[in-house]
Design a protein around this motif. Sequence first.
Motif, mmCIF file in Angstrom:
data_model
loop_
_atom_site.group_PDB
_atom_site.id
_atom_site.type_symbol
_atom_site.label_atom_id
_atom_site.label_comp_id
_atom_site.label_asym_id
_atom_site.label_seq_id
_atom_site.Cartn_x
_atom_site.Cartn_y
_atom_site.Cartn_z
ATOM 1 N N UNK A 7 -11.893 -6.569 -9.138
ATOM 2 C CA UNK A 7 -10.466 -6.244 -9.148
ATOM 3 C C UNK A 7 -9.970 -6.068 -10.580
ATOM 4 N N UNK A 8 -9.141 -5.030 -10.778
ATOM 5 C CA UNK A 8 -8.528 -4.783 -12.080
ATOM 6 C C UNK A 8 -7.083 -5.249 -12.121
ATOM 7 N N UNK A 9 -6.426 -5.259 -10.967
ATOM 8 C CA UNK A 9 -5.038 -5.685 -10.901
ATOM 9 C C UNK A 9 -4.754 -6.328 -9.546
ATOM 10 N N UNK A 10 -3.781 -7.226 -9.546
ATOM 11 C CA UNK A 10 -3.326 -7.871 -8.315
ATOM 12 C C UNK A 10 -1.815 -8.020 -8.389
ATOM 13 N N UNK A 11 -1.100 -7.518 -7.377
ATOM 14 C CA UNK A 11 0.347 -7.676 -7.318
ATOM 15 C C UNK A 11 0.738 -8.099 -5.908
ATOM 16 N N UNK A 12 1.831 -8.867 -5.815
ATOM 17 C CA UNK A 12 2.364 -9.245 -4.511
ATOM 18 C C UNK A 12 3.105 -8.058 -3.909
ATOM 19 N N UNK A 13 3.186 -8.032 -2.574
ATOM 20 C CA UNK A 13 3.838 -6.912 -1.904
ATOM 21 C C UNK A 13 4.452 -7.381 -0.588
ATOM 22 N N UNK A 14 5.478 -6.657 -0.163
ATOM 23 C CA UNK A 14 6.074 -6.858 1.151
ATOM 24 C C UNK A 14 5.572 -5.734 2.045
ATOM 25 N N UNK A 15 4.824 -6.091 3.095
ATOM 26 C CA UNK A 15 4.246 -5.094 3.999
ATOM 27 C C UNK A 15 5.009 -5.122 5.318
ATOM 28 N N UNK A 35 4.016 -10.909 4.355
ATOM 29 C CA UNK A 35 3.535 -11.142 2.995
ATOM 30 C C UNK A 35 2.218 -10.410 2.757
ATOM 31 N N UNK A 36 2.126 -9.753 1.621
ATOM 32 C CA UNK A 36 0.924 -8.988 1.326
ATOM 33 C C UNK A 36 0.597 -9.013 -0.148
ATOM 34 N N UNK A 37 -0.520 -8.393 -0.483
ATOM 35 C CA UNK A 37 -0.954 -8.237 -1.868
ATOM 36 C C UNK A 37 -1.638 -6.894 -1.993
ATOM 37 N N UNK A 38 -1.509 -6.281 -3.157
ATOM 38 C CA UNK A 38 -2.182 -5.015 -3.439
ATOM 39 C C UNK A 38 -3.227 -5.270 -4.514
ATOM 40 N N UNK A 75 -10.459 2.429 -6.079
ATOM 41 C CA UNK A 75 -9.768 2.245 -4.804
ATOM 42 C C UNK A 75 -8.673 1.192 -4.971
ATOM 43 N N UNK A 76 -7.624 1.331 -4.169
ATOM 44 C CA UNK A 76 -6.552 0.351 -4.139
ATOM 45 C C UNK A 76 -6.285 0.009 -2.678
ATOM 46 N N UNK A 77 -6.115 -1.304 -2.382
ATOM 47 C CA UNK A 77 -5.939 -1.709 -1.002
ATOM 48 C C UNK A 77 -4.755 -2.655 -0.873
ATOM 49 N N UNK A 78 -3.978 -2.453 0.191
ATOM 50 C CA UNK A 78 -2.903 -3.366 0.561
ATOM 51 C C UNK A 78 -3.448 -4.303 1.628
ATOM 52 N N UNK A 79 -3.310 -5.618 1.394
ATOM 53 C CA UNK A 79 -3.918 -6.615 2.272
ATOM 54 C C UNK A 79 -2.835 -7.509 2.861
#
Length: 524
Positions: free
Chosen positions: A43-51, A55-58, A64-68
């Motif tokens: 992983x090169x970057x990790x950010x929190x996200x609202x999916x 609660x999620x993370x990108x 490749x980039x994935x929303x989890x």
Amino acid sequence: MFVVAAGSPERPLVVACEGPVLEVIDPGTVTRLCTLPTGIDHALRLVAADLDGRPGAIVTGASVRRAIDLETGAWTSITQNQDQDQDSLVRATLPPYTVELADTVLTVRDRATGEPVGVPVALPNRWARGAAVTTIDGRPVVAVASGTTVTVHDLTTTEEILTVVADEQRVDAVAILGNILVTAGIDESVRLWDLRSGASLGTPAPSATGVPITAVATGRLHGLPFVISGDEAGTLRLWDLGPDGLTQAGTTLHGHDDWVRSIRITELDGRAVAVSAADRTLRRWDLTTGEIVGDPIDTRYSTDVFTIAHWNGMTVGIGKQSDNRTRVWDLTTGELVAGPLDDWAASCAFAALDGTLYAVLEDHPEDGYGDYDQDEIALQVWDLAEGDKLGEPLVGGGFGGIVMRKPVTVTAVGGRPTLVSGSGVDGLLRLREFGAENPVDVALAGHEGQVNALATAELDGRTVAVTGGLDGTVRFWDLSAATAIGGPRIGHIGKVRAAALAEVDGMLVAVTGGSDGDLRTWPL
């Protein structure tokens, strides 16, 4: 390692990313809620996200980039912007300030004008890994991870107001959750601290993985399929393999005092035997009784590459040891019958196919084979018994002068001997026929990062392969058609280190072992 604050004020979460997994932690109890695979090797970057309210993370990797989804573990690939800034500059923003962390210097700027605020701060350690911003009692602050410490600075003056010694080795990431400082260390633990006082909050949340599985082999005993696994502690275990998966059979086998590098199945004097290579020995195990057969075979050096073949009327073990010499042992008597041989020092695989013994060697340009760049380490197949080079080198088969030993083999594809390699750092699975006038030369893409494990088998007249990667995924391939079979199989929490194939009730099943200590089955 990365760490971010996620969730909501009602249900705050801490998310740490190390290798191909996310660790989701409850900050209130400092307990691990779950561990989720990302399918991304590095992983090169990790950010929190609202999916959509969840609660999620990108997670962003090299390509490749994935929303989890942090509740279900489901992930979705997102189109990657190839022009995205991925340099060493770390930025954080808390209006009206922007924080920049480059090399060992912390700079606070006015967001509107870009002018520096206060004096740039020279950090005490070159390992400046991350920054997080927040407001404490109306005071804007930034927390910076540098070496073994986290320093907290007033954004209006850059004055240091708090120092926390967070890890004995190195702090890899930092995040802020309300008045809680979250740090992630190189030891893969996550720690929580009071942002006002610097006091530790609770005990660290340690890594969740068990003893990694390092070798797997399959066979049939009394007509039924079985699996034998070896782990990093030197332990071997027998498993019954049925339609519903694995059931441990018999007792655990102890004897080795170092990680198991290879396991092979054969028959000696009419009994099914497993031969394991670990520490500086080969050990033979009666699969019916679980007892060791004879004395351990002293190999003098650790065995890096190993296979079993029939040669000159004997069942032999062929191994390349860490002294870069090849030796051959009669597995019935335990006697050394050939070697040490210096000719096969660059061997990364041995294989027996249709009565021929093959050796796969690194092929370096300085040795005079091929006209490719120095960086393009290739693989060359040789007839081990005759000493003949077969076909042309497979370019792209290695990296950095080193070829990983496990994901390389020789198998029959369409009735023709074919070199199969997953040893390139690019994660491609490469196929190269040798001895043909118009050889098939194919590179199959799928894994995000290095392939770590490879096994092949025949199914309905076609050659099938299973691979496991550093990205934690398992993939199937139809080598005859040179195509993938379905998408990635997700389940391991961490990299896949070993793979084998077996037939169960007419169905092909892959067995994989991971750094998470799990042994998993995957029906094709």
